[in-house]
Design a protein around this motif. Sequence first.
Motif, mmCIF file in Angstrom:
data_model
loop_
_atom_site.group_PDB
_atom_site.id
_atom_site.type_symbol
_atom_site.label_atom_id
_atom_site.label_comp_id
_atom_site.label_asym_id
_atom_site.label_seq_id
_atom_site.Cartn_x
_atom_site.Cartn_y
_atom_site.Cartn_z
ATOM 1 N N GLY A 154 -1.415 2.666 2.690
ATOM 2 C CA GLY A 154 -0.139 2.879 3.373
ATOM 3 C C GLY A 154 1.053 3.117 2.475
ATOM 4 N N HIS A 155 0.855 3.063 1.172
ATOM 5 C CA HIS A 155 1.964 3.302 0.256
ATOM 6 C C HIS A 155 2.237 4.792 0.111
ATOM 7 C CE1 HIS A 155 3.023 -0.669 -1.265
ATOM 8 N NE2 HIS A 155 1.747 -0.984 -1.128
ATOM 9 N N SER A 156 3.462 5.125 -0.275
ATOM 10 C CA SER A 156 3.832 6.519 -0.491
ATOM 11 C C SER A 156 4.109 6.766 -1.965
ATOM 12 C CB SER A 156 5.064 6.884 0.342
ATOM 13 O OG SER A 156 6.123 5.968 0.134
ATOM 14 N N GLU A 157 3.861 7.984 -2.391
ATOM 15 C CA GLU A 157 4.006 8.352 -3.796
ATOM 16 C C GLU A 157 5.177 9.303 -3.990
ATOM 17 O OE1 GLU A 157 1.636 10.898 -7.270
ATOM 18 O OE2 GLU A 157 0.618 10.426 -5.382
ATOM 19 N N ILE A 158 6.088 8.922 -4.895
ATOM 20 C CA ILE A 158 7.143 9.827 -5.338
ATOM 21 C C ILE A 158 6.520 10.761 -6.374
ATOM 22 C CG2 ILE A 158 9.438 9.996 -6.356
ATOM 23 C CD1 ILE A 158 9.307 8.413 -3.690
ATOM 24 N N GLU A 159 6.763 12.063 -6.241
ATOM 25 C CA GLU A 159 6.118 13.049 -7.118
ATOM 26 C C GLU A 159 6.254 12.670 -8.591
ATOM 27 O OE1 GLU A 159 6.167 17.878 -8.073
ATOM 28 O OE2 GLU A 159 7.543 17.016 -6.587
ATOM 29 N N THR A 160 5.149 12.733 -9.308
ATOM 30 C CA THR A 160 5.141 12.350 -10.721
ATOM 31 C C THR A 160 5.400 13.550 -11.639
ATOM 32 O OG1 THR A 160 2.735 12.634 -10.841
ATOM 33 C CG2 THR A 160 3.556 10.419 -10.341
ATOM 34 N N PHE A 161 5.956 13.249 -12.819
ATOM 35 C CA PHE A 161 6.124 14.263 -13.849
ATOM 36 C C PHE A 161 6.213 13.567 -15.211
ATOM 37 C CE2 PHE A 161 10.251 13.276 -11.970
ATOM 38 C CZ PHE A 161 11.094 13.069 -13.064
ATOM 39 N N PRO A 162 5.839 14.271 -16.291
ATOM 40 C CA PRO A 162 5.791 13.631 -17.612
ATOM 41 C C PRO A 162 7.174 13.345 -18.187
ATOM 42 C CG PRO A 162 5.206 15.953 -17.775
ATOM 43 C CD PRO A 162 5.328 15.652 -16.312
ATOM 44 N N SER A 218 3.073 -6.140 -2.354
ATOM 45 C CA SER A 218 3.149 -4.980 -1.469
ATOM 46 C C SER A 218 3.742 -5.377 -0.123
ATOM 47 C CB SER A 218 1.748 -4.406 -1.260
ATOM 48 O OG SER A 218 1.724 -3.508 -0.170
ATOM 49 N N LYS A 219 4.585 -4.495 0.415
ATOM 50 C CA LYS A 219 5.099 -4.680 1.777
ATOM 51 C C LYS A 219 4.217 -3.973 2.793
ATOM 52 C CE LYS A 219 9.945 -4.904 0.219
ATOM 53 N NZ LYS A 219 11.285 -4.262 0.317
ATOM 54 N N LYS A 220 3.168 -3.306 2.312
ATOM 55 C CA LYS A 220 2.295 -2.531 3.180
ATOM 56 C C LYS A 220 0.959 -3.228 3.446
ATOM 57 C CE LYS A 220 4.957 1.133 3.583
ATOM 58 N NZ LYS A 220 5.460 1.618 4.896
ATOM 59 N N ALA A 221 0.568 -4.136 2.577
ATOM 60 C CA ALA A 221 -0.728 -4.803 2.719
ATOM 61 C C ALA A 221 -0.609 -6.237 2.218
ATOM 62 C CB ALA A 221 -1.807 -4.057 1.930
ATOM 63 N N PRO A 222 -1.290 -7.182 2.878
ATOM 64 C CA PRO A 222 -1.169 -8.590 2.482
ATOM 65 C C PRO A 222 -1.911 -8.910 1.187
ATOM 66 C CG PRO A 222 -2.794 -8.340 4.237
ATOM 67 C CD PRO A 222 -2.167 -6.981 4.042
ATOM 68 N N ASN A 223 -1.357 -9.872 0.448
ATOM 69 C CA ASN A 223 -2.023 -10.401 -0.757
ATOM 70 C C ASN A 223 -2.373 -9.309 -1.784
ATOM 71 O OD1 ASN A 223 -1.886 -12.957 0.442
ATOM 72 N ND2 ASN A 223 -3.854 -12.651 1.471
#
Length: 408
Positions: free
Chosen positions: A180-188, A367-372
């Motif tokens: 359920g997490h979202s990814e901000i586009e990665t770059f070097p 995580s705020k999306k999944a417990p523990n």
Amino acid sequence: MRDIAIIGGGASGLVAAITAARLGSNVTIFERQNRIGKKILVTGNGRCNMTNLNIKPEYFHTSSQKGCFAPLAKKDVETVLAFFNELGIERLVEKTKVYPASEQASSILDVMRMEIERLGITVKVDTKVIGLKYKENKWQVETETGETEVFDRVIVSTGGMAAPALGCDHSGYNLLKKLGHSEIETFPTIVHIVSPTKYCKMMKGMRFKAEVSIFVENELKRIERGEVLFTEDGLSGPPIFLLSRVASESFKDRKACKIHFDLMPDWTKEDLVAKIYERLANGSSKSIEDLFVGWLNKRAIMAVIKEANIGSPVAPCENLDYEMIERLAECMKCIVFKVEGTRGFKFAQSTAGGICIDEIDLETMASKKAPNLYVTGEVLDVDGDCGGYNLQWAWSTGLIAGEAAATV
């Protein structure tokens, strides 16, 4: 006793593992490479720039409007240095950069491995985790070989995209996005800047102390000073690494980017004009090129003369008029390098972008999306400047997550 899985045996994962085990948890580290801590060994050119005494918010970057400094304040530099001092690491401070007194990155890894062994932490190398499932208040950790183990808590410390040869890839992002997490586009970032400007090839291999300024769509973004290394395809060196995040992001966003290169940052244009006239008075029979010998690097001389567009470098100095001298001075103060992004993750020291930190409780790294579930280090959308900042982020978040997973 809690069973805790650490996914990734890099800087933040190892610190998290030690912290959790010291608090009584049964800890297992899953590492896809054939040994833990490989990336630590290459940090700081093998010396391990382990942190920086000057930790401030402006040296860290994230897409979050809320900022990312809370973990760095909670587990600060002295906390980290005390942690490593207890393991046996004495500090060596160079200006604000901190290294182990041995000046060997291997020392950092060695003391952590000794503590891992002392604490009885299980280390599984050559083991890639491909799935995480939460069922009946437990985490099921599935590996590439088809095996599944069950844990009370999971800490994801898989690292970013930089240096894929050391085991960094997209697997950590994929694991977290499935939860359920979202990814901000990665770059070097902290990487060599690519430029097609002809002077790069002309001055290949040359090191030059200068001031460099980076502009995006003609807006000044950052200025740095230091030793720049010219390569066949662009620019490198400490000040360039500090500008590289801007260059990489502008290339990603398809925005025009350029670097202004000041060969004489401690001189004004007027000072340079006066100095050229002084040298002319002492050697008017010389060629234009020879006029600068003993003042500038020979290949830099050629670049300045070509950029000034004043004719042949072997023409006699007496041919120089005031406008030509002004142009020479202007070019000594500013040669423009067009930027076409950076080299890729293969050559980068760090990753910008990553898992959105607004989805993480920065007080516990939970995580705020999944417990523990806890997340640390470079897999998150936080990156620091060159100079020990990224390792401080790794240590701080690892300490917090290990503590929280074992006690909260």
